[in-house]
Design an enzyme around this catalytic site. Structure first.
Site, PDB file in Angstrom:
ATOM      1  CD  GLU A  34      -6.396  12.045  16.578  1.00 31.64           C
ATOM      2  OE1 GLU A  34      -5.388  11.341  16.672  1.00 31.64           O
ATOM      3  OE2 GLU A  34      -7.112  12.077  15.545  1.00 31.64           O
ATOM      4  CG  HIS A  39      -3.505   7.796  20.050  1.00 31.45           C
ATOM      5  ND1 HIS A  39      -3.988   8.330  18.867  1.00 31.45           N
ATOM      6  CD2 HIS A  39      -2.388   8.505  20.338  1.00 31.45           C
ATOM      7  CE1 HIS A  39      -3.213   9.322  18.476  1.00 31.45           C
ATOM      8  NE2 HIS A  39      -2.222   9.439  19.352  1.00 31.45           N
ATOM      9  CG  ASN A  40      -7.111   7.389  16.565  1.00 33.78           C
ATOM     10  OD1 ASN A  40      -5.940   7.441  16.927  1.00 33.78           O
ATOM     11  ND2 ASN A  40      -7.450   7.210  15.310  1.00 33.78           N
ATOM     12  CB  SER A  90      -0.346   7.607  16.497  1.00 34.71           C
ATOM     13  OG  SER A  90      -0.818   8.941  16.557  1.00 34.71           O
ATOM     14  CE  LYS A 147      -3.191   5.605  15.716  1.00 40.64           C
ATOM     15  NZ  LYS A 147      -4.345   6.034  15.006  1.00 40.64           N
ATOM     16  N   GLY A 157       0.866  -1.191   0.000  1.00 39.98           N
ATOM     17  CA  GLY A 157       0.000   0.000   0.000  1.00 39.98           C
ATOM     18  C   GLY A 157       0.892   1.227   0.000  1.00 39.98           C
TER      19      GLY A 157
HETATM   20  C1  6PG Z   1      -3.042   9.343  14.141  1.00 36.17           C
HETATM   21  C2  6PG Z   1      -4.458   9.760  13.811  1.00 36.17           C
HETATM   22  C3  6PG Z   1      -5.000   9.068  12.604  1.00 36.17           C
HETATM   23  C4  6PG Z   1      -6.452   9.405  12.314  1.00 36.17           C
HETATM   24  C5  6PG Z   1      -6.675  10.801  11.911  1.00 36.17           C
HETATM   25  C6  6PG Z   1      -8.062  11.100  11.385  1.00 36.17           C
HETATM   26  O1  6PG Z   1      -2.882   8.861  15.260  1.00 36.17           O
HETATM   27  O2  6PG Z   1      -2.140   9.503  13.336  1.00 36.17           O
HETATM   28  O3  6PG Z   1      -5.278   9.445  14.888  1.00 36.17           O
HETATM   29  O4  6PG Z   1      -4.894   7.705  12.845  1.00 36.17           O
HETATM   30  O5  6PG Z   1      -6.874   8.595  11.285  1.00 36.17           O
HETATM   31  O6  6PG Z   1      -6.409  11.650  12.969  1.00 36.17           O
HETATM   32  O7  6PG Z   1      -9.086  10.664  12.188  1.00 36.17           O
HETATM   33  P1  6PG Z   1     -10.576  11.120  11.877  1.00 36.17           P
HETATM   34  O8  6PG Z   1     -10.723  11.213  10.404  1.00 36.17           O
HETATM   35  O9  6PG Z   1     -11.474  10.086  12.459  1.00 36.17           O
HETATM   36  O10 6PG Z   1     -10.717  12.458  12.530  1.00 36.17           O
END
Ligand code: 6PG
Length: 480
Positions: free
Chosen positions: A189, A185-186, A128, A182, A9
């Site tokens: 976020e 983590h999100n 991430s 992870k 990919g």
């Molecule tokens: C990371 C981010 C990534 C995530 C984007 C978009 O850790 O690098 O969390 O994995 O995909 O931040 O997330 P959304 O489109 O759901 O806002």
């Protein structure tokens, strides 16, 4: 010369991770994409990486030294399943397939189980840091067997972000553990971004500040306890001017937030595990509400106070005090989002049999990832003691921040409510906070109601056991 590792990919994340591997790992990297031209272009654009381009999975298998390692950087879901299927046919026992996408941890567990009979190892690695992180040093959360970890470590250590001489990569646990953390983590976020956006709205609609003025506030916050990647980029974004209109960029971006789903998963898994993660869930709901354009158009007719900027009525000192309050509310909100996320991880770990070291996890989130923040140093310190706290809430620094900031969170939420400014992240955080510190709340009445209409039983405060009151009879109590 054959390659030692493959990246499957070659979208932005895959390309950047492949370039990082080629530059840092000292190993030759093969690349493969179903769109072969895309992989060829990558090799042409970065000749210094010396990529080996494979034409198909069988060709790829032939171009890799055994035992093979292939890292999938394809979209989560069907594309990941298809890529695993292709590789499984071409690979042999002892090879490792790594999924570096944002896969649901349950899919990761299921994929590992499906591959069990083949002898091919499967590892789910949470990555991430976005595009830049993938290229220059991401935070890496590895889920898989100890054997897979030992094999992957020499490849992952050199490409991960660093804090001093510590590398931001760790073996979180078996099967889905890496993708589970992870996901959380999100979720954190999402919460962090929601709280930051609410602080911005309060500064703009409550205090009448302009985006460039608010950018200065965020830049200032980024020199203190709130220092973090997301605060830093917020200052940068707020300072940006739209070229076409000359207006602040944030004013020309449509007010409808999108999401790819990992925040929703964190909330859903919280519900499944019976863990309260309201700040994370509200962040998801807020994005959904923001995108419900038709519903919001109807909502505009509803009564209630409209935000009125108060800047003119506030003295500079009062304004500075209000900004400080909002900053403290943001800090406590952020800490509580971590408390929720860490609670979900601890309960998830117990449920799935993972022995997750919360302090080590906080350690690898200090650099490379999107939620990297100064606050994580304090979380690391909190767990780096002979008897680590059972959960983050028990850490002394959490109480210290709460003591210092709870009044500001309260005042900020009250102000926002009075002005009709929606602050779902901050207000749900305050409700969570107050719920935590309530000795006897409303749940007793809920239990009594449940027993009253459905004989669902209850526990008593004065003695152990499970009880039911004979509501339709003589209202005597029986132990069940
Ligand atoms: C990371 C981010 C990534 C995530 C984007 C978009 O850790 O690098 O969390 O994995 O995909 O931040 O997330 P959304 O489109 O759901 O806002």
């Amino acid at each position: 010369m054959k390659a030692d590792v493959a990246v499957i990919g070659t979208g932005v994340m895959g390309s950047n991770l492949a370039r990082n591997l080629a530059r840092e790992s000292g190993r030759r990297v093969a690349v493969y994409d179903r769109d072969v031209e895309r992989a060829q272009n990558l090799a042409q654009d970065f000749p210094e990486a010396d990529f080996l381009v494979a034409a198909d999975p069988t060709d790829l298998a032939g171009k890799l030294n055994q035992p093979r390692v292939a890292i999938l950087m394809v979209n989560a879901g069907g594309a990941t399943d298809a890529a695993i299927g292709d590789l499984a046919e071409a690979f042999a026992p002892g090879d490792i397939i790594v999924d570096g996408g944002n896969s649901h941890f349950r899919d990761t567990i299921a994929r590992g189980t499906r591959l069990e009979g083949t002898g091919i190892e499967f590892a789910g690695v949470g990555i991430s840091g976005g595009e830049v992180g993938a290229l220059l040093g991401p935070s890496l959360m590895v889920g898989g067997s100890e054997t897979a970890w030992q094999r992957l470590r020499p490849l992952l250590d050199p490409i991960a972000a660093k804090v001093g001489d510590e590398v931001c990569v760790d073996h979180i646990g078996t099967d889905g553990a890496g993708h589970f953390v992870k996901m959380v983590h999100n979720g954190i976020e999402y919460a962090d971004m929601q709280l930051i956006s609410e602080a911005f709205t309060l500064l703009r609609d409550g205090l009448g500040m302009t985006p460039p003025e608010i950018a200065e506030v965020f830049a200032d916050w980024n020199t203190g306890e709130l220092e973090s990647y997301l605060i830093e980029i917020t200052a940068d974004v707020l300072d940006h001017v739209d070229e076409a209109t000359g207006r602040p960029f944030v004013d020309i971006v449509a007010d409808a937030a999108k999401a790819k789903g990992t925040g929703a998963w964190t909330a859903q898994v919280g519900l499944d595990l019976g863990v309260s993660v309201p700040t994370i869930a509200e962040a998801v709901f807020s994005r959904s509400l923001s995108s419900a354009v038709d519903l919001r158009a109807q909502g505009l007719r509803l009564a209630g106070p409209r935000p009125v900027a108060e800047s003119s009525s506030l003295s500079p000192d009062e304004r500075a005090a209000r900004i400080e309050e909002i900053g403290e509310a943001l800090l406590l909100g952020k800490v509580m989002a971590y408390v929720q996320g860490f609670h979900e991880i601890a309960v998830g770990a117990a449920e799935h049999g993972w022995d997750i070291d919360l302090g080590a996890l906080a350690g690898i989130w200090r650099a490379g990832c999107i939620i990297r923040a100064r606050l994580l140093d304090r979380i690391v310190e909190a767990f780096d003691v002979p008897t680590p706290p059972e959960n983050l809430l028990a850490a002394d620094f959490v109480r210290e921040v709460a003591d210092r900031c709870q009044e500001s969170l309260r005042t900020t939420v009250v102000e926002a409510i009075g002005h009709g400014i929606a602050v779902p992240g901050l207000s749900s955080t305050l409700a969570y906070f107050d719920g935590l510190r309530t000795e006897a709340g409303s749940a007793a009445l809920i239990q009594a109601q449940r027993d009253r209409f459905g004989s669902h039983t209850y526990a008593r405060t004065d003695r152990p056991g499970t009880f039911h009151t004979l509501w339709s009879g003589d209202r005597g109590e029986v132990e069940v």
